[in-house]
Design a protein around this motif. Structure first.
Motif: not given
Length: 377
Positions: A76-88
């Motif tokens: 969850s931590g790594s995926y949240w960071r990825a989603m927040r960085q991508l900002q789709p």
């Protein structure tokens, strides 16, 4: 516009969607639970994040070593960071009730992305009040839209569908009109069937039986193509091959294994008729792909794509498990080349109007506009 797809894998039925979105100058990203060896990643490279320890534990306890990754989800931590960085801006999520899907939906909600759930279910199918409530609450909680490529015209007992659920076609490649004007070979029409060899419900044997009924009356060539990557598939393939020999169809039926995605276009283009006698087929992209090449289609009344077929116009919908109806429908095409020629043109016209990339984009953009008040460029 930045669009993220979240799905178990990058399925071939997504290829034309990606093509049209890229053509319209959108940025497209893909997150998956697993990556297949035969996938074509020339348009977009799917990303599979490291599976979490909790996911591995659940998978080991409940999935008994199966390879379908239904209990996969990333940390969850790594995926949240990825989603927040991508900002789709838009996140399209396959099968909303999988653990990976729910995690992606929660994080998409937190980043204020617009969420679209995608399933392959009949929009007009009867729903129990519990299912209807479940779907409606899911849509409401995530402030989402819900799309499906299936919309039959004769679902019994329909009492409507959840609000903000829409029909959006899965697009396929459309061949130029000239391709449908080719002459039938002197060897007769070429018939194509595609289906994984190990799945009995694809009804390879039924197809062979129908061909056996017609072999002495008409000229034709048939091709069966399917995946044959493991022992179970190889065993089933040999059984089907033996059945073709027993029916004395060796000279008329060609059995192909593991045709690469890049060669599928040539396979469709070199045939005249497409047959899928499978039963309980949720949604067959091969039916739509065949129509995109102007091939009249014969499929069963339990095939999810049957609503695209109009009897005698662009193919036939037959009763499941009926070798008699399959034989009769094939005979209608093999016995009258003029009729087959006209049906090819009508099939291609229907596909161009209803299954093209432009048809998908127009409908998809309308959903975005109606649900989220956003206009796509």
């Amino acid at each position: 516009m930045k669009i993220l797809f979240v799905a178990p894998r990058f399925h071939t039925n997504q290829v034309e969607i990606i093509k049209i979105l890229l053509k319209k100058k959108h940025e497209v990203f893909f997150h998956v639970a697993t990556i297949g060896k035969t996938e074509d990643h020339s348009l977009v490279k799917p990303v599979c994040y490291k599976q979490s320890k909790l996911s591995r534990f659940i998978e080991k306890k409940f999935d008994k070593g199966q390879a379908n990754k239904r209990f996969y989800f990333p940390g969850s931590g790594s995926y949240w960071r990825a989603m927040r960085q991508l900002q789709p801006q838009i996140v399209v999520i396959r099968d909303p009730y999988k653990l990976f899907s729910l995690l992606a939906a929660f994080f998409a909600l937190l980043t204020k992305a617009k969420i679209i759930f995608y399933t392959q279910e009949d929009l007009l199918r009867p729903r129990s009040w519990k299912l209807r409530l479940k779907q409606q609450l899911t849509i409401k909680f995530f402030r989402a839209a819900w799309i499906t490529p299936i919309k039959s015209t004769n679902s019994p007992g329909n009492k409507g569908w959840p609000r903000y659920m829409y029909h959006v076609p899965l697009p396929v490649s459309i061949t130029p009109d000239d391709a449908c004007r080719k002459d039938i070979s002197t060897e007769g029409p070429r018939i194509l069937m595609i289906g994984k060899y190990h799945q009995e419900r694809k009804k390879h044997m039924l197809f062979l039986q129908a061909l056996g009924n017609l072999k002495k009356k008409y000229r034709f060539k048939a091709t069966m193509a399917g995946e044959c990557a493991n022992e179970e598939q190889q065993t089933r393939f040999m059984t089907i091959k033996a059945a073709a020999q027993d029916l004395e169809l060796n000279d008329q039926v060609d059995l192909k294994q593991n045709v690469p995605f890049t060669q599928m276009a040539d396979l469709y283009a070199s045939h005249d008729i497409f047959v899928l006698p499978a039963i309980n087929e949720p949604y067959s992209i091969s039916v739509s792909e065949a129509m995109g090449y102007g091939l009249p289609v014969i499929c069963t009344d339990t095939c999810g794509t049957r609503f695209n077929i109009y009897n005698g116009v662009n193919g036939f919908v037959i009763k499941s498990n009926s070798v008699e109806e399959l034989t009769t429908s094939l005979e209608a095409l093999l016995s009258n080349y003029n009729n087959l020629y006209q049906m090819r043109l009508q099939t291609l016209q229907y596909a161009g109007e209803n299954l093209s990339g432009d048809a998908f984009y127009s409908t998809f953009a309308q959903v975005i506009r109606e649900r989220f008040s956003i206009t796509m460029n």
